[in-house]
Write a protein that holds these residues in place. Structure first.
Motif, PDB file in Angstrom:
ATOM      1  N   PHE A  17     -27.236  13.746 -52.244  1.00 50.22           N
ATOM      2  CA  PHE A  17     -28.411  14.246 -52.957  1.00 50.22           C
ATOM      3  C   PHE A  17     -28.030  14.691 -54.365  1.00 50.22           C
ATOM      4  CE2 PHE A  17     -30.863  18.012 -54.244  1.00 50.22           C
ATOM      5  CZ  PHE A  17     -32.098  17.415 -54.408  1.00 50.22           C
ATOM      6  N   PHE A  20     -27.097  11.526 -56.591  1.00 44.13           N
ATOM      7  CA  PHE A  20     -28.203  10.655 -56.998  1.00 44.13           C
ATOM      8  C   PHE A  20     -29.267  11.414 -57.785  1.00 44.13           C
ATOM      9  CE2 PHE A  20     -26.522   7.978 -53.545  1.00 44.13           C
ATOM     10  CZ  PHE A  20     -26.419   6.791 -54.248  1.00 44.13           C
ATOM     11  N   PHE A  21     -29.488  12.662 -57.412  1.00 39.31           N
ATOM     12  CA  PHE A  21     -30.501  13.444 -58.115  1.00 39.31           C
ATOM     13  C   PHE A  21     -30.064  13.686 -59.566  1.00 39.31           C
ATOM     14  CE2 PHE A  21     -33.284  17.162 -58.849  1.00 39.31           C
ATOM     15  CZ  PHE A  21     -34.460  16.617 -58.376  1.00 39.31           C
ATOM     16  N   GLY A  24     -30.805  10.632 -61.445  1.00 41.36           N
ATOM     17  CA  GLY A  24     -32.248  10.539 -61.680  1.00 41.36           C
ATOM     18  C   GLY A  24     -32.696  11.434 -62.819  1.00 41.36           C
ATOM     19  N   ILE A  25     -32.242  12.676 -62.810  1.00 44.90           N
ATOM     20  CA  ILE A  25     -32.624  13.619 -63.871  1.00 44.90           C
ATOM     21  C   ILE A  25     -32.080  13.136 -65.222  1.00 44.90           C
ATOM     22  CG2 ILE A  25     -32.349  15.986 -64.709  1.00 44.90           C
ATOM     23  CD1 ILE A  25     -34.126  16.020 -62.388  1.00 44.90           C
TER      24      ILE A  25
ATOM     25  N   PHE B  55     -29.745   7.107 -49.091  1.00 35.61           N
ATOM     26  CA  PHE B  55     -29.846   7.574 -50.472  1.00 35.61           C
ATOM     27  C   PHE B  55     -29.843   6.405 -51.459  1.00 35.61           C
ATOM     28  CE2 PHE B  55     -28.954  11.698 -48.704  1.00 35.61           C
ATOM     29  CZ  PHE B  55     -29.715  12.510 -49.501  1.00 35.61           C
ATOM     30  N   VAL B  56     -29.062   5.367 -51.153  1.00 31.61           N
ATOM     31  CA  VAL B  56     -29.062   4.191 -52.031  1.00 31.61           C
ATOM     32  C   VAL B  56     -30.435   3.524 -52.011  1.00 31.61           C
ATOM     33  CG1 VAL B  56     -28.133   1.871 -52.312  1.00 31.61           C
ATOM     34  CG2 VAL B  56     -26.589   3.772 -51.922  1.00 31.61           C
ATOM     35  N   PHE B  59     -32.828   5.651 -53.983  1.00 33.27           N
ATOM     36  CA  PHE B  59     -32.569   5.541 -55.422  1.00 33.27           C
ATOM     37  C   PHE B  59     -33.173   4.258 -55.988  1.00 33.27           C
ATOM     38  CE2 PHE B  59     -29.930   4.490 -59.095  1.00 33.27           C
ATOM     39  CZ  PHE B  59     -29.949   5.685 -59.783  1.00 33.27           C
ATOM     40  N   THR B  76     -37.313   8.010 -59.271  1.00 31.15           N
ATOM     41  CA  THR B  76     -35.949   7.938 -58.737  1.00 31.15           C
ATOM     42  C   THR B  76     -35.525   9.303 -58.202  1.00 31.15           C
ATOM     43  OG1 THR B  76     -35.549   6.389 -60.539  1.00 31.15           O
ATOM     44  CG2 THR B  76     -33.649   7.108 -59.295  1.00 31.15           C
ATOM     45  N   SER B  77     -35.700  10.338 -59.030  1.00 31.93           N
ATOM     46  CA  SER B  77     -35.337  11.688 -58.599  1.00 31.93           C
ATOM     47  C   SER B  77     -36.171  12.116 -57.395  1.00 31.93           C
ATOM     48  CB  SER B  77     -35.551  12.683 -59.728  1.00 31.93           C
ATOM     49  OG  SER B  77     -35.011  12.206 -60.912  1.00 31.93           O
ATOM     50  N   VAL B  80     -35.012  10.526 -54.140  1.00 31.25           N
ATOM     51  CA  VAL B  80     -33.757  11.120 -53.682  1.00 31.25           C
ATOM     52  C   VAL B  80     -34.039  12.480 -53.030  1.00 31.25           C
ATOM     53  CG1 VAL B  80     -31.532  12.012 -54.414  1.00 31.25           C
ATOM     54  CG2 VAL B  80     -32.354   9.875 -55.346  1.00 31.25           C
ATOM     55  N   ALA B  81     -34.937  13.251 -53.643  1.00 25.88           N
ATOM     56  CA  ALA B  81     -35.325  14.528 -53.053  1.00 25.88           C
ATOM     57  C   ALA B  81     -35.969  14.320 -51.688  1.00 25.88           C
ATOM     58  CB  ALA B  81     -36.291  15.255 -53.984  1.00 25.88           C
ATOM     59  N   LEU B  84     -33.413  13.727 -48.995  1.00 27.58           N
ATOM     60  CA  LEU B  84     -32.759  14.949 -48.525  1.00 27.58           C
ATOM     61  C   LEU B  84     -33.653  15.705 -47.541  1.00 27.58           C
ATOM     62  CD1 LEU B  84     -30.267  16.837 -48.874  1.00 27.58           C
ATOM     63  CD2 LEU B  84     -31.692  18.166 -50.408  1.00 27.58           C
TER      64      LEU B  84
END
Lengths: 278, 171
Positions: A17, A20-21, A24-25, B55-56, B59, B76-77, B80-81, B84
């Motif tokens: 997390f 990848f996060f 993304g940010i 996660f891939v 993404f 994208t973010s 990913v969130a 989780l």
């Protein structure tokens, strides 16, 4: 080391997390910055290509409306033409070389991807730098109204940051008294038919129904009609805010006009020149 | 994961992204509420999927949506969130050893579980989407309203899709 491995194995989801996060940010921040390097948007060959193909079908749905607006514009231009050709030509006329003098030239482009439902709306057109599109060119809609500025340009496609975007700010005048202000969208108003005019000085008198026009800076020619005031008297700190109804309809946009400003580069270098360089 | 699951997953990815990009992108309720159904793809990935793969997938699904929405990084973010939240929620609420269901769909897990699962995942996904998109806190109330109303619309759309395609125990 073994403990670390066990720890990572147990909480691997958090680890992934975070990785990848962060990416993304980082992409978001990079996309918000003015200079962009990653072109993963609708000027991309594949993405733009798909939109273009789909647009072939969608075009037909609004064809009637587009025809009407074009016919209306034609009629207006024809009226102008008639009034021009009826001028008394026996008088001596000073010949002016309009080809070299003309500051603004317009050319049209077709919208292949429209967007009105997001906070920051970007539309894509079917002309790119092969057709002379440049970054920050001003874009207006057929008939009345402004659209925005060119943002990303690829070989055959370009994206336009429309008025309906948090980074778009258009300099305007109130037609009757030439008071300056700036046109923005947002701030708790996300209706694509209305926008706000900010930074009008408090002493200026504005009535409901007054017309807003472009002020002539920022790549737009002066005097393009943008919208009508529908609400006045929204006071900020020391400035007046106006709510205006836009003349153009973003939801049915099919064609746009790009404005090539012959003096844009000159104006920009002049205005960004620092005093000590002069 | 057998080949049938892989094929279904690929087909579902294409179908949901197509639906999202070409139909729902232009849909909104007074610009207040826009539905996102593509998170359904991440919601119903099989239980057995390794975390790294999840996660891939998240993404690259987000990246694809971003490319079409011209909002690089936002979805994208958010995806990913969502991944989780999915991992945490499943680890808390589902006993993995006693599990014989292949994927966390409505038909397999029942309405009550799925509703809570989808609601939580979508809530965090939408929160990230709308706040990263606005990218400033001066429109906080408005952005929050947009996010919450959109969760409702997305949840309805996702339930509709699930009821249509998954409403029986898969063999």
């Amino acid at each position: 080391m073994r403990n670390l491995w066990i720890f990572i194995n147990k909480y691997n989801a958090f680890l992934f997390f975070i990785i990848f996060f962060t990416i993304g940010i980082a992409l978001t921040l990079q996309n918000n910055a003015y200079q962009k390097s990653v072109s993963l948007n609708s000027t991309n060959e594949i993405v733009g290509g798909i939109y273009q193909r789909l647009n072939v079908f969608k075009r037909y749905l609004n064809l009637g409306q587009v025809n009407d607006s074009l016919a209306l514009e034609n009629a207006k231009l024809k009226t102008q033409l008639i009034s021009l050709s009826n001028l008394d030509s026996s008088k001596t006329v000073v010949v002016r070389d309009t080809v070299n003098q003309q500051q603004f030239t317009l050319f049209s482009a077709r919208v292949i991807k429209n967007s009105i439902t997001l906070r920051n709306n970007v539309i894509t057109i079917n002309k790119g730098f092969k057709d002379g599109v440049e970054r920050d060119m001003a874009v207006i809609s057929p008939g009345k109204g402004v659209i925005g500025f060119v943002e990303n340009v690829s070989a055959n496609l370009a994206t336009i940051r429309t008025l309906l975007h948090k980074n778009t700010l258009i300099s305007i005048n109130i037609k009757k008294n030439n008071a300056f202000g700036s046109l923005v969208w947002g701030d708790d108003n996300f209706d694509y038919q209305t926008a706000y005019v900010k930074e009008i000085p408090n002493h200026i008198k504005v009535n409901v129904g007054d017309t807003i026009i472009t002020s002539g800076s920022g790549g737009f020619p002066k005097g393009i009609e943008i919208g009508k005031v529908i609400k006045t008297g929204i006071t900020g700190d020391s400035f007046l805010s106006l709510k205006i109804k836009l003349f153009n309809n973003f939801s049915t946009l099919q064609y746009v006009y790009l404005i090539k400003d012959r003096l844009a580069k000159e104006q920009k270098t002049l205005e960004t020149k620092r005093p000590d360089e002069q | 994961m057998n080949s049938k699951t892989i094929l279904i997953t690929i087909f579902r990815w294409i179908a949901l992204l197509f639906l999202q990009i070409f139909l729902l992108r232009n849909t909104s309720y007074y610009n207040l509420s826009t539905p996102f159904v593509y998170p359904l793809f991440l919601l119903v990935l099989p239980f057995g999927i390794p975390n790294i793969l999840l996660f891939v997938f998240a993404f690259f699904t987000g990246l694809t949506v971003d490319a079409f929405y011209d909002t690089l990084g936002v979805h994208t973010s958010a995806c990913v969130a969502l991944a989780l939240v999915r991992v945490i929620f499943i680890s808390v609420s589902v006993n993995k050893d006693a599990l014989d269901n292949p994927e966390p769909s409505l038909g397999n897990m029942g309405l009550k579980w799925f509703l809570l699962y989808a609601l939580l995942c979508l809530f965090f996904h939408h929160l990230v989407v709308f706040f990263l998109e606005a990218f400033k806190f001066s429109e906080f109330g408005y952005t929050l309203t947009r996010a919450l109303l959109s969760v409702i619309l997305s949840l309805l759309a996702i339930l509709l899709l699930e009821f249509t395609f998954h409403n029986k125990k898969s063999s």
